[in-house]
Enzyme design. Structure first.
Site, short mmCIF file in Angstrom:
data_model
loop_
_atom_site.label_atom_id
_atom_site.label_comp_id
_atom_site.label_asym_id
_atom_site.label_seq_id
_atom_site.Cartn_x
_atom_site.Cartn_y
_atom_site.Cartn_z
N PHE A 85 -2.49 16.40 3.70
CA PHE A 85 -2.74 15.64 2.48
C PHE A 85 -1.45 15.62 1.66
O PHE A 85 -0.93 16.66 1.28
CB PHE A 85 -3.90 16.22 1.67
CG PHE A 85 -4.38 15.22 0.65
CD1 PHE A 85 -5.25 14.20 1.01
CD2 PHE A 85 -3.93 15.27 -0.66
CE1 PHE A 85 -5.67 13.25 0.10
CE2 PHE A 85 -4.34 14.32 -1.58
CZ PHE A 85 -5.21 13.31 -1.21
N GLU A 144 0.83 -1.20 0.00
CA GLU A 144 0.00 0.00 0.00
C GLU A 144 0.87 1.26 0.00
O GLU A 144 1.99 1.23 0.50
CB GLU A 144 -0.83 0.02 1.28
CG GLU A 144 -2.30 -0.20 1.16
CD GLU A 144 -3.06 0.88 0.44
OE1 GLU A 144 -2.53 1.55 -0.46
OE2 GLU A 144 -4.24 1.05 0.76
N ASP A 145 0.33 2.35 -0.49
CA ASP A 145 1.04 3.63 -0.40
C ASP A 145 0.88 4.25 0.97
O ASP A 145 1.83 4.72 1.58
CB ASP A 145 0.57 4.60 -1.50
CG ASP A 145 -0.94 4.78 -1.54
OD1 ASP A 145 -1.68 4.09 -0.79
OD2 ASP A 145 -1.41 5.62 -2.34
N ARG A 158 0.95 12.02 -9.38
CA ARG A 158 1.60 10.71 -9.32
C ARG A 158 2.99 10.79 -9.96
O ARG A 158 3.89 10.02 -9.61
CB ARG A 158 0.76 9.65 -10.06
CG ARG A 158 -0.60 9.38 -9.42
CD ARG A 158 -1.19 8.09 -9.99
NE ARG A 158 -2.62 7.98 -9.78
CZ ARG A 158 -3.19 7.50 -8.69
NH1 ARG A 158 -2.45 7.13 -7.66
NH2 ARG A 158 -4.51 7.41 -8.59
N1 HPA Z 1 -2.65 11.59 -0.15
C1 HPA Z 1 -3.00 10.83 -1.22
N2 HPA Z 1 -3.82 9.80 -1.12
C2 HPA Z 1 -4.31 9.50 0.10
C3 HPA Z 1 -3.99 10.24 1.24
C4 HPA Z 1 -3.10 11.35 1.12
O1 HPA Z 1 -2.77 12.07 2.09
N3 HPA Z 1 -4.67 9.67 2.27
C5 HPA Z 1 -5.35 8.64 1.74
N4 HPA Z 1 -5.17 8.51 0.45
MG MG Z 2 -3.51 3.42 -1.29
#
Ligand code: HPA
Ligand code: MG
Length: 279
Positions: A243, A190-191, A256
């Site tokens: 964010f 996951e990111d 991205r």
């Molecule tokens: N940034 C981008 N995508 C996300 C974030 C964020 O802070 N939180 C959850 N998805």
């Molecule tokens: Mg994600």
């Protein structure tokens, strides 16, 4: 249930009791599916934030690097793409720092899976840069390490819970044939774990397909009071409640294509509120 195109929804995380999925205690949810409880510890640990949510998911992990708000760097010190100059407020984690941390995560993961084959399951699209760099590191071990090699396979899953900067509380899942997870040592890639909505939905879903084990690696974990308390097993950085964008983390599909992980500016939010224009 077919693995393809499941479109499902769940309640927002604010309605989620810590340590429960869909009103069911997490340990019963997981034992129902014969998930290896050793691999995904379900005992809630005490919260590090007083008064905050109790955690569930991993309770035995190396802690991530904590990035504090004061560590934000002025963007003038870094190369920011021209098309995003006004859209970035500060640089939170430089690309070089990300790469160094991914190497260590790969080593930690490797050590945890001795004698096993890992099935990496990349959560698209946000997890794709992290996945790409992680698998390069794991491949490099095959080539350069004298220790026992750890084979890996991989697949991709699509999970969407964000619209703009807000979590919708609804998770849409599509992509790989989940039946193929049976008997595999699945590692979700996951990111970011933010509110935890995606993981608190995905994990019980994947557990029903009887993987041999199920763990999560997330590059980032956000320190937010909106967290449902989910803790991943291998985490790169703990980040403040901002964010963040870049390194495949997006805002309406923008950003991205930026190397560093940055905090979005008000201009950025306004400029891409309707997505990325075609030209
Ligand atoms: N940034 C981008 N995508 C996300 C974030 C964020 O802070 N939180 C959850 N998805
Ligand atoms: Mg994600």
């Amino acid at each position: 249930m077919s693995g393809l195109s499941q479109q499902l929804s769940r309640s927002p995380p604010s309605t989620l009791e810590p340590g429960t999925f869909k009103g069911m205690d997490i340990s019963s949810a997981l034992s129902q599916s014969q998930l290896d409880l050793q691999m995904l510890s379900t005992t809630p640990s005490t919260s590090s934030a007083p008064g905050g949510p109790r955690s569930f998911g991993s309770t035995s992990r190396f802690e991530p690097i904590t990035i504090s708000s004061s560590q934000q760097q002025t963007k003038d010190h870094f190369l920011i793409p021209n098309h995003y100059q006004d859209c970035v407020s500060t640089v939170l984690i430089s690309h070089g720092m990300i790469m160094d941390r991914v190497q260590k995560l790969a080593a930690d993961i490797r050590a945890a899976y001795t004698g096993k084959t890992i099935h990496l399951l990349c959560v698209l699209k946000g997890g794709s840069a992290f996945f790409q760099d992680l698998q390069v590191c794991l491949r490099n071990f095959h080539q350069f390490s004298k220790q026992e090699s750890i084979p890996f396979t991989f697949d991709f899953i699509r999970a969407k819970s964000y619209a703009g900067t807000e979590s919708t509380g609804t998770v849409k899942v599509s992509g790989c044939d989940l039946e193929k997870l049976k008997g595999k040592h699945v590692l979700l890639v996951e990111d970011i774990v933010d509110t935890g909505t995606t993981m608190s939905y995905l994990i019980p879903l994947l557990a029903t397909y009887n993987p041999a084990s199920l763990k999560v690696t997330s590059l980032l974990e956000k320190r937010t009071p909106r967290s449902c308390g989910f803790k991943a097993d291998f985490v790169g950085f703990s980040v403040p409640d901002e964010f963040v964008i870049g390194y495949c983390l997006d805002y309406n599909d923008a950003f991205r294509d930026m190397q560093h992980i940055c905090v979005i500016s008000k201009t950025g939010i306004e400029k891409y509120k309707d997505g990325v224009p075609d030209s």
